[in-house]
Design a protein around this motif. Structure first.
Motif, PDB file in Angstrom:
ATOM      1  N   GLY A 189     -40.126 -27.839 -25.977  1.00  0.00           N
ATOM      2  CA  GLY A 189     -41.084 -26.746 -26.115  1.00  0.00           C
ATOM      3  C   GLY A 189     -41.840 -26.413 -24.856  1.00  0.00           C
ATOM      4  O   GLY A 189     -42.972 -25.924 -24.916  1.00  0.00           O
ATOM      5  N   GLY A 190     -41.226 -26.647 -23.700  1.00  0.00           N
ATOM      6  CA  GLY A 190     -41.852 -26.293 -22.443  1.00  0.00           C
ATOM      7  C   GLY A 190     -42.676 -27.395 -21.818  1.00  0.00           C
ATOM      8  O   GLY A 190     -43.310 -27.180 -20.785  1.00  0.00           O
ATOM      9  N   GLY A 191     -42.666 -28.572 -22.427  1.00  0.00           N
ATOM     10  CA  GLY A 191     -43.420 -29.681 -21.840  1.00  0.00           C
ATOM     11  C   GLY A 191     -42.838 -30.139 -20.523  1.00  0.00           C
ATOM     12  O   GLY A 191     -43.571 -30.502 -19.595  1.00  0.00           O
ATOM     13  N   ASN A 192     -41.527 -30.133 -20.427  1.00  0.00           N
ATOM     14  CA  ASN A 192     -40.827 -30.472 -19.190  1.00  0.00           C
ATOM     15  C   ASN A 192     -39.654 -29.514 -19.013  1.00  0.00           C
ATOM     16  O   ASN A 192     -39.046 -29.077 -19.996  1.00  0.00           O
ATOM     17  N   TRP A 193     -39.331 -29.223 -17.752  1.00  0.00           N
ATOM     18  CA  TRP A 193     -38.212 -28.328 -17.445  1.00  0.00           C
ATOM     19  C   TRP A 193     -37.273 -29.014 -16.459  1.00  0.00           C
ATOM     20  O   TRP A 193     -37.711 -29.654 -15.505  1.00  0.00           O
ATOM     21  N   THR A 194     -35.967 -28.844 -16.688  1.00  0.00           N
ATOM     22  CA  THR A 194     -34.943 -29.433 -15.837  1.00  0.00           C
ATOM     23  C   THR A 194     -34.087 -28.329 -15.229  1.00  0.00           C
ATOM     24  O   THR A 194     -33.657 -27.410 -15.940  1.00  0.00           O
ATOM     25  N   GLN A 195     -33.852 -28.403 -13.922  1.00  0.00           N
ATOM     26  CA  GLN A 195     -33.012 -27.407 -13.271  1.00  0.00           C
ATOM     27  C   GLN A 195     -31.553 -27.612 -13.679  1.00  0.00           C
ATOM     28  O   GLN A 195     -31.001 -28.698 -13.534  1.00  0.00           O
ATOM     29  N   MET A 196     -30.935 -26.530 -14.167  1.00  0.00           N
ATOM     30  CA  MET A 196     -29.561 -26.602 -14.646  1.00  0.00           C
ATOM     31  C   MET A 196     -28.571 -25.909 -13.713  1.00  0.00           C
ATOM     32  O   MET A 196     -27.368 -26.192 -13.758  1.00  0.00           O
ATOM     33  N   TYR A 197     -29.060 -24.983 -12.870  1.00  0.00           N
ATOM     34  CA  TYR A 197     -28.158 -24.187 -12.033  1.00  0.00           C
ATOM     35  C   TYR A 197     -28.953 -23.589 -10.888  1.00  0.00           C
ATOM     36  O   TYR A 197     -30.124 -23.242 -11.053  1.00  0.00           O
ATOM     37  N   VAL A 198     -28.319 -23.465  -9.738  1.00  0.00           N
ATOM     38  CA  VAL A 198     -28.935 -22.786  -8.605  1.00  0.00           C
ATOM     39  C   VAL A 198     -27.897 -21.888  -7.957  1.00  0.00           C
ATOM     40  O   VAL A 198     -26.728 -22.271  -7.808  1.00  0.00           O
ATOM     41  N   THR A 227     -22.789 -19.335 -20.129  1.00  0.00           N
ATOM     42  CA  THR A 227     -22.644 -20.732 -20.538  1.00  0.00           C
ATOM     43  C   THR A 227     -22.178 -20.789 -21.981  1.00  0.00           C
ATOM     44  O   THR A 227     -22.535 -19.930 -22.795  1.00  0.00           O
ATOM     45  N   THR A 228     -21.366 -21.767 -22.294  1.00  0.00           N
ATOM     46  CA  THR A 228     -20.954 -22.000 -23.678  1.00  0.00           C
ATOM     47  C   THR A 228     -21.258 -23.437 -24.097  1.00  0.00           C
ATOM     48  O   THR A 228     -20.821 -23.880 -25.158  1.00  0.00           O
ATOM     49  N   ASP A 229     -22.005 -24.164 -23.253  1.00  0.00           N
ATOM     50  CA  ASP A 229     -22.288 -25.577 -23.541  1.00  0.00           C
ATOM     51  C   ASP A 229     -23.778 -25.893 -23.371  1.00  0.00           C
ATOM     52  O   ASP A 229     -24.158 -26.842 -22.728  1.00  0.00           O
ATOM     53  N   TYR A 230     -24.611 -25.021 -23.952  1.00  0.00           N
ATOM     54  CA  TYR A 230     -26.060 -25.261 -23.997  1.00  0.00           C
ATOM     55  C   TYR A 230     -26.695 -25.258 -22.608  1.00  0.00           C
ATOM     56  O   TYR A 230     -27.680 -25.941 -22.364  1.00  0.00           O
ATOM     57  N   GLY A 231     -26.137 -24.472 -21.698  1.00  0.00           N
ATOM     58  CA  GLY A 231     -26.729 -24.329 -20.374  1.00  0.00           C
ATOM     59  C   GLY A 231     -26.369 -25.407 -19.389  1.00  0.00           C
ATOM     60  O   GLY A 231     -26.886 -25.422 -18.266  1.00  0.00           O
ATOM     61  N   ASN A 232     -25.475 -26.319 -19.753  1.00  0.00           N
ATOM     62  CA  ASN A 232     -25.096 -27.389 -18.827  1.00  0.00           C
ATOM     63  C   ASN A 232     -24.235 -26.874 -17.684  1.00  0.00           C
ATOM     64  O   ASN A 232     -24.351 -27.361 -16.547  1.00  0.00           O
ATOM     65  N   ASN A 233     -23.380 -25.894 -17.966  1.00  0.00           N
ATOM     66  CA  ASN A 233     -22.519 -25.293 -16.941  1.00  0.00           C
ATOM     67  C   ASN A 233     -22.562 -23.783 -17.083  1.00  0.00           C
ATOM     68  O   ASN A 233     -22.601 -23.249 -18.201  1.00  0.00           O
ATOM     69  N   TRP A 234     -22.523 -23.108 -15.934  1.00  0.00           N
ATOM     70  CA  TRP A 234     -22.595 -21.642 -15.903  1.00  0.00           C
ATOM     71  C   TRP A 234     -21.408 -21.098 -15.109  1.00  0.00           C
ATOM     72  O   TRP A 234     -21.165 -21.530 -13.988  1.00  0.00           O
ATOM     73  N   THR A 235     -20.694 -20.133 -15.699  1.00  0.00           N
ATOM     74  CA  THR A 235     -19.490 -19.565 -15.095  1.00  0.00           C
ATOM     75  C   THR A 235     -19.730 -18.107 -14.722  1.00  0.00           C
ATOM     76  O   THR A 235     -20.173 -17.316 -15.570  1.00  0.00           O
ATOM     77  N   PRO A 236     -19.453 -17.706 -13.475  1.00  0.00           N
ATOM     78  CA  PRO A 236     -19.606 -16.298 -13.088  1.00  0.00           C
ATOM     79  C   PRO A 236     -18.635 -15.399 -13.855  1.00  0.00           C
ATOM     80  O   PRO A 236     -17.480 -15.759 -14.086  1.00  0.00           O
ATOM     81  N   GLN A 237     -19.119 -14.234 -14.263  1.00  0.00           N
ATOM     82  CA  GLN A 237     -18.309 -13.203 -14.901  1.00  0.00           C
ATOM     83  C   GLN A 237     -18.039 -12.093 -13.889  1.00  0.00           C
ATOM     84  O   GLN A 237     -18.806 -11.901 -12.943  1.00  0.00           O
ATOM     85  N   ILE A 238     -16.970 -11.361 -14.092  1.00  0.00           N
ATOM     86  CA  ILE A 238     -16.641 -10.240 -13.205  1.00  0.00           C
ATOM     87  C   ILE A 238     -17.289  -8.984 -13.775  1.00  0.00           C
ATOM     88  O   ILE A 238     -16.838  -8.423 -14.779  1.00  0.00           O
ATOM     89  N   ALA A 239     -18.366  -8.536 -13.123  1.00  0.00           N
ATOM     90  CA  ALA A 239     -19.125  -7.393 -13.628  1.00  0.00           C
ATOM     91  C   ALA A 239     -18.499  -6.060 -13.249  1.00  0.00           C
ATOM     92  O   ALA A 239     -18.751  -5.047 -13.902  1.00  0.00           O
ATOM     93  N   GLY A 240     -17.717  -6.041 -12.164  1.00  0.00           N
ATOM     94  CA  GLY A 240     -17.152  -4.785 -11.704  1.00  0.00           C
ATOM     95  C   GLY A 240     -18.128  -3.934 -10.920  1.00  0.00           C
ATOM     96  O   GLY A 240     -17.877  -2.752 -10.673  1.00  0.00           O
ATOM     97  N   THR A 241     -19.255  -4.505 -10.514  1.00  0.00           N
ATOM     98  CA  THR A 241     -20.244  -3.794  -9.716  1.00  0.00           C
ATOM     99  C   THR A 241     -20.998  -4.797  -8.865  1.00  0.00           C
ATOM    100  O   THR A 241     -21.071  -5.986  -9.207  1.00  0.00           O
ATOM    101  N   THR A 242     -21.527  -4.332  -7.756  1.00  0.00           N
ATOM    102  CA  THR A 242     -22.421  -5.160  -6.946  1.00  0.00           C
ATOM    103  C   THR A 242     -23.857  -4.663  -7.036  1.00  0.00           C
ATOM    104  O   THR A 242     -24.717  -5.103  -6.277  1.00  0.00           O
ATOM    105  N   ASN A 243     -24.114  -3.730  -7.956  1.00  0.00           N
ATOM    106  CA  ASN A 243     -25.475  -3.250  -8.160  1.00  0.00           C
ATOM    107  C   ASN A 243     -26.351  -4.355  -8.746  1.00  0.00           C
ATOM    108  O   ASN A 243     -25.867  -5.204  -9.508  1.00  0.00           O
ATOM    109  N   PRO A 244     -27.634  -4.368  -8.422  1.00  0.00           N
ATOM    110  CA  PRO A 244     -28.547  -5.318  -9.062  1.00  0.00           C
ATOM    111  C   PRO A 244     -28.575  -5.102 -10.572  1.00  0.00           C
ATOM    112  O   PRO A 244     -28.684  -3.975 -11.049  1.00  0.00           O
TER     113      PRO A 244
END
Length: 326
Positions: A189-198, A227-244
């Motif tokens: 509930g926000g008591g502690n936070w762990t970095q999962m990806y950079v 992510t499909t595993d509760y945020g443990n791993n993150w996979t880039p998707q192909i957006a088809g754009t470089t716009n923000p």
């Protein structure tokens, strides 16, 4: 303000890219303002609130008419987020955090420990909610926004652009300040936070989870992560754009919409395996939020007072009571 600095950065990036040709699936509404519009929240398909720079708008007829509703809000204050937990109780924030209990007819300031402007607001349920700010600041309420206390300062300098909780305990936060974009997770509930990806040199702007295990994060340079595993791993998707890319909402694991600069509105119907341009029919602008209160009714808001709406196609539900800075 934090939101203005971020939008200025996005517009600078936007200027480097070409625009798209748009169709008519999305229709521009008359917002009655040319101010930056930063966020939208709808309590129904017809009743919505829009927060912007020096403005708080409301409609009760699906956007046919938008009217100013800012009694009690300091004049000219840039409002960066808006969120409601029912038809009467809503929150908006900028320099201050405001609450209404009468459907926006009047707003009162609620004290928080935040030392920066409010960046985003998210309510897990009618009682538990979060507000974020710069310097990694996150505050929490357990009494429907009457009182707010520290969650934790999670980053040394990063602005927390958005949070998303799948339940009262498990949540995710994204940072948008350079040099690196980070994804954080809490299981208490926000008591502690762990970095999962950079992600180096990438501002991360928004996060959305479609269920307990599957979620998306979007950011600049056309960044879409999944992510499909509760945020443990993150996979880039192909957006088809470089716009923000500034915002994402999903209806299920397959269908999601992503909004961004240069009038970008992307859609996937296969869980992000491919993304296509969803025509918008308005002038080129930066969209800061996309929100679907009903399956076929959606809104997006952005720079220059732009509000667009669609009443066709498969829409995006607001799964939780969520508000994001864009």
């Amino acid at each position: 303000t934090m939101k203005t600095l971020k939008l200025t950065f996005l517009i600078a990036i936007t200027a480097m890219f070409n625009g798209h040709c748009f169709g008519q699936q999305w229709v521009q509404q008359n917002s009655t303002t040319v101010q930056f519009l930063n966020d939208i929240y709808c309590v129904s398909a017809d009743t919505c609130y829009v927060a912007g720079n020096g403005t708080l708008l409301k409609t009760t007829d699906g956007g046919a008419v938008w009217f100013l509703q800012n009694t009690g809000i300091n004049g000219g204050e840039p409002l960066q987020a808006v969120c409601c937990i029912n038809e009467n109780i809503c929150f908006t924030g900028g320099i201050n955090l405001y609450k209404t209990i009468d459907g926006g007819n009047s707003w009162i300031i609620k004290s928080t420990p935040l030392t920066t402007d409010v960046a985003s607001i998210f309510f897990v349920n009618d009682s538990v909610g979060y507000a974020t700010g710069g310097g990694g600041q996150i505050v929490r309420t357990t009494d429907a926004g009457e009182t707010w206390n520290w969650s934790v300062i999670i980053g040394p300098t990063g602005g927390v652009g958005a949070v998303y909780f799948t339940d009262e305990n498990i949540g995710y936060a994204v940072e948008y300040y350079f040099p690196d974009g980070r994804i954080w997770k809490t299981i208490n509930g926000g008591g502690n936070w762990t970095q999962m990806y950079v992600e180096s040199n990438i501002m991360l702007m928004d996060v959305f989870f479609v269920n307990d295990s599957t979620g998306f994060v979007v950011g600049v340079m056309g960044t879409i992560l999944k992510t499909t595993d509760y945020g443990n791993n993150w996979t880039p998707q192909i957006a088809g754009t470089t716009n923000p890319l500034t915002a994402i909402h999903c209806i299920d694991e397959d269908t999601c919409y992503v909004a961004g600069s240069v009038g970008t509105m992307l859609k996937t119907t296969n869980g992000g395996n491919s993304w296509t341009l969803d025509t918008s029919g308005v002038v080129i602008t930066t969209y800061n939020t996309v929100f679907f209160p009903a399956p076929t009714t959606g809104y997006a808001v952005g720079a220059g007072g732009v509000i667009i709406t669609t009443t066709s196609g498969v829409g995006v539900y607001e799964v939780n009571r969520q508000v994001n800075i864009k």
